[in-house]
Write a protein that holds these residues in place. Structure first.
Motif: not given
Length: 156
Positions: A23-29, A34-36, A48-51
């Motif tokens: 349930a939290s994969l979208s928020g994790l992306r 943002d962090s990268a 690339d990092v997000m993917l």
């Protein structure tokens, strides 16, 4: 596959430390992107990092324990990411084999395929290996950890 050596000690600044599930994969992306970006990667490299992190997290949800943890740290030279789960069990050996040899066995190709890309088990790890500067997969009876390093601009 060589183990990560770029700033591989635990001396980085944590930029993201989050548990995740289906349930939290979208928020994790969104948090990874943002962090990268905040770490200094340009837009394309941050994607690339997000993917890559999404693929690893999705593998944990689909093939592993169903939940895991993502830790991202920066050092002066790299963005270090670690995705872990608990209790991969029977999937641990297959994860390690796919990471080392690709979805069909044999050596992981050095260049992307030119023809159409069929959906097969193992392409997520292939994508991670293609986008990251270094990847290390560690598996065992208690779970799996995938450590990934992305060099920062000017940090090589």
């Amino acid at each position: 596959m060589q183990p990560p050596t770029t700033d591989s000690g635990r001396d980085g600044n944590t930029v993201l430390d989050r548990e995740f599930g289906a349930a939290s994969l979208s928020g994790l992306r969104a948090a990874v992107l943002d962090s990268a970006s905040a770490a200094g990667l340009n837009s394309d490299r941050a994607i690339d990092v997000m993917l890559a992190m999404h693929e690893l997290a999705a593998n944990v949800v689909r093939h592993g324990a169903g939940r895991g943890r993502l830790l991202m740290e920066t050092t002066p030279r790299a963005l270090r990411c670690e995705v872990s789960d608990v209790g991969m069990g029977r999937h641990a050996a297959r994860l390690a084999e796919t990471a080392a040899h690709g979805p069909r066995g044999g050596r992981v190709p050095d260049s992307p395929p030119v023809a159409s890309w069929p959906v097969e088990h193992g392409h997520g790890l292939w994508l991670v290996r293609r986008t990251a500067d270094q990847v290390q997969v560690t598996t065992g009876p208690d779970g799996s950890v995938v450590s990934v390093i992305f060099s920062l601009p000017g940090g090589r």
